[in-house]
Motif scaffolding. Structure first.
Motif, PDB file in Angstrom:
ATOM      1  N   ARG A 249       7.180   0.192   8.527  1.00  0.00           N
ATOM      2  CA  ARG A 249       5.816  -0.327   8.549  1.00  0.00           C
ATOM      3  C   ARG A 249       4.903   0.830   8.925  1.00  0.00           C
ATOM      4  O   ARG A 249       5.233   1.625   9.814  1.00  0.00           O
ATOM      5  N   THR A 250       3.757   0.912   8.256  1.00  0.00           N
ATOM      6  CA  THR A 250       2.834   1.997   8.565  1.00  0.00           C
ATOM      7  C   THR A 250       2.269   1.816   9.973  1.00  0.00           C
ATOM      8  O   THR A 250       1.812   0.742  10.341  1.00  0.00           O
ATOM      9  N   LEU A 251       2.344   2.879  10.744  1.00  0.00           N
ATOM     10  CA  LEU A 251       1.948   2.820  12.152  1.00  0.00           C
ATOM     11  C   LEU A 251       0.513   3.350  12.304  1.00  0.00           C
ATOM     12  O   LEU A 251      -0.284   2.811  13.049  1.00  0.00           O
TER      13      LEU A 251
ATOM     14  N   LYS B  64       0.829  -1.215   0.000  1.00  0.00           N
ATOM     15  CA  LYS B  64       0.000   0.000   0.000  1.00  0.00           C
ATOM     16  C   LYS B  64       0.862   1.262   0.000  1.00  0.00           C
ATOM     17  O   LYS B  64       0.661   2.168  -0.818  1.00  0.00           O
ATOM     18  N   THR B  65       1.804   1.315   0.939  1.00  0.00           N
ATOM     19  CA  THR B  65       2.679   2.487   1.007  1.00  0.00           C
ATOM     20  C   THR B  65       3.488   2.625  -0.287  1.00  0.00           C
ATOM     21  O   THR B  65       3.687   3.737  -0.796  1.00  0.00           O
ATOM     22  N   THR B  66       3.896   1.488  -0.852  1.00  0.00           N
ATOM     23  CA  THR B  66       4.653   1.512  -2.110  1.00  0.00           C
ATOM     24  C   THR B  66       3.831   2.160  -3.221  1.00  0.00           C
ATOM     25  O   THR B  66       4.355   2.938  -4.019  1.00  0.00           O
TER      26      THR B  66
ATOM     27  N   PHE C  96      -1.084   6.022   9.473  1.00  0.00           N
ATOM     28  CA  PHE C  96      -1.502   6.123   8.074  1.00  0.00           C
ATOM     29  C   PHE C  96      -0.453   6.849   7.252  1.00  0.00           C
ATOM     30  O   PHE C  96       0.435   7.490   7.795  1.00  0.00           O
ATOM     31  N   ASP C  97      -0.569   6.702   5.928  1.00  0.00           N
ATOM     32  CA  ASP C  97       0.138   7.577   4.991  1.00  0.00           C
ATOM     33  C   ASP C  97      -0.931   8.474   4.400  1.00  0.00           C
ATOM     34  O   ASP C  97      -2.086   8.081   4.271  1.00  0.00           O
ATOM     35  N   PHE C  98      -0.504   9.660   3.992  1.00  0.00           N
ATOM     36  CA  PHE C  98      -1.455  10.631   3.453  1.00  0.00           C
ATOM     37  C   PHE C  98      -0.822  11.342   2.280  1.00  0.00           C
ATOM     38  O   PHE C  98       0.300  11.821   2.373  1.00  0.00           O
TER      39      PHE C  98
ATOM     40  N   TYR D 119      -5.180   7.837   1.359  1.00  0.00           N
ATOM     41  CA  TYR D 119      -4.688   7.344   2.643  1.00  0.00           C
ATOM     42  C   TYR D 119      -4.312   5.876   2.487  1.00  0.00           C
ATOM     43  O   TYR D 119      -4.920   5.163   1.694  1.00  0.00           O
ATOM     44  N   THR D 120      -3.326   5.416   3.250  1.00  0.00           N
ATOM     45  CA  THR D 120      -3.145   3.976   3.417  1.00  0.00           C
ATOM     46  C   THR D 120      -3.425   3.650   4.875  1.00  0.00           C
ATOM     47  O   THR D 120      -3.237   4.489   5.757  1.00  0.00           O
ATOM     48  N   VAL D 121      -3.870   2.417   5.110  1.00  0.00           N
ATOM     49  CA  VAL D 121      -4.038   1.974   6.494  1.00  0.00           C
ATOM     50  C   VAL D 121      -2.825   1.134   6.879  1.00  0.00           C
ATOM     51  O   VAL D 121      -2.106   0.645   6.011  1.00  0.00           O
TER      52      VAL D 121
HETATM   53 MG    MG Z   1       2.373   0.894   4.771  1.00  0.00          MG
END
Ligand code: MG
Ligand code: GTP
Lengths: 195, 156
Positions: free
Chosen positions: A53-55, A25-27, A57-59, A77-79
């Motif tokens: 590792r996403t803690l 997801k983050t990628t 979220f990413d935005f 957003y990523t979860v």
């Molecule tokens: Mg992530």
């Protein structure tokens, strides 16, 4: 829940990338951030652990500029995918207009994909949203790896709604923009009222 | 017809802006934001360009949401107020009913009691406007992008 701001002539939509831990997801977001035209993107933030590792979220805010009379803005957003962050995932789904479900194609991640999709259904419901209705795209990621589940099996087990799906190698950017374009379109169509 | 969307009309944004500008004068705050419960920025006072109001909105809503989960864990119904104190600057966040958050960033020249008092008053003024946003019906569907608009947009 889209925000339509008549004062600023803006439509703001929220899209959430969902899926099991390490599925990519983050990628996806990073690739979009690195490769989308500069005028479209705002600052990206990643609330992550030391090991990336996403803690929380990413935005990534995107601004597509003027379409018709409105400025179209999308907030991606990523979860965090790891199972025990389910409360955070619930929070982030609040007000989502669309979801991209990223599945990890690797054979030994097959069960995690199924569980994550169930978790998505439950968490959406808690936010008053319906997995059978919300704009949804599925991405079969990591198609470059050796031990992967055949597409047909993924379709049969995960694509219960027959929504658009894309094969991807997010680490190389393959399939990333196709996925994004499709969810953006679907969200716009749902704004029109059918969804 | 838009379903379940939030619609912000120009006259409502004007009202919100007037309310937060007034609060800014009363409290000498550095920046004031109104964020909805999903993290979207509704309005903000002008501030120094190093502060990105969109990011600030997202992070405060996330922070507020996380704090409320904490509240549930310890058996509180809700925390309506979240305060972060820095060396020079502080962030005061107060729930606007269940619709949003009023965020006030201020420095140590303003006593916290003053921020608290005026923030409370302000959220009461903001609440009916934010509630109205959720009930507003969308009329001008024709303003939505057509397929062709989208195809043009995606000529990346
Ligand atoms: Mg992530
Ligand atoms: N081989 C391969 N590796 C990938 C691909 N996409 C992502 N990865 C790698 O998978 C790892 C995890 O990717 P992330 O994007 O951080 O995963 P995530 O879904 O955000 O994980 P969480 O934040 O824990 O939920 C990273 O090392 C990526 O480089 C892909 O298509 N192929």
């Amino acid at each position: 829940m889209t925000m339509i701001n008549y004062a600023k002539k803006e439509i703001i939509c929220k899209v959430v990338y969902y899926g099991p831990g390490l599925c990519g997801k983050t990628t996806n977001l990073k690739f979009i951030y690195d490769n989308i035209m500069g005028q479209y993107k705002g600052k990206m933030i990643a609330l992550a652990t030391e090991s990336e590792r996403t803690l929380f979220f990413d935005f990534l805010p995107l601004d597509f500029g003027k379409i018709k009379n409105f400025n179209a803005k999308f907030q991606l957003y990523t979860v965090p995918g790891q199972a025990y962050y389910t409360n955070s995932r619930k929070l982030i789904l609040k007000g989502a207009d669309g979801v991209v479900f990223v599945a990890d194609s690797q054979t030994d991640r097959f069960e995690e994909n199924k569980e994550s999709l169930k978790d998505l259904a439950v968490n959406l419901r808690e936010q008053g949203l319906d997995i059978r209705k919300i704009p949804l795209v599925l991405q079969w990621n990591k198609r470059d790896l050796p031990n992967i589940v055949p597409i047909q099996t993924l379709e049969e087990t995960l694509n219960f709604r027959k929504v658009p799906t894309f094969e991807a190698v997010a680490a190389k950017g393959i399939g990333v923009f196709e996925t994004l374009k499709t969810i953006v379109k679907m969200v716009f169509v749902s704004l029109g009222g059918q969804g | 017809m838009f379903k379940g969307n939030k619609v912000l009309q120009p006259e409502d944004l004007d009202k919100i802006n007037d309310i937060i500008e007034k609060l800014k004068v009363q409290t000498k705050a550095l920046v004031i934001l109104v964020v909805d419960d999903t993290g979207q920025l509704i309005a903000n006072t002008e501030s120094d360009p190093s502060i990105d109001p969109i990011l600030l909105g997202t992070l405060t809503a996330g922070n507020f949401g996380a704090t409320n989960e904490l509240a549930k864990l310890i058996g509180e119904a809700d925390f309506t107020l979240v305060l972060h104190e820095g060396n020079k600057e502080n962030i005061h966040m107060l729930a606007i009913g269940e619709c949003g958050i009023l965020v006030v960033i201020f420095n140590n020249t303003t006593p916290i009691g003053l921020i608290r008092m005026y923030s409370q008053k302000t959220t009461k003024e903001l609440l009916p406007i934010l509630e109205k946003m959720q009930q507003e019906k969308e009329k001008k569907k024709t303003d939505l992008p057509s397929d062709e608009d989208l195809n043009n947009l995606f000529n990346w």
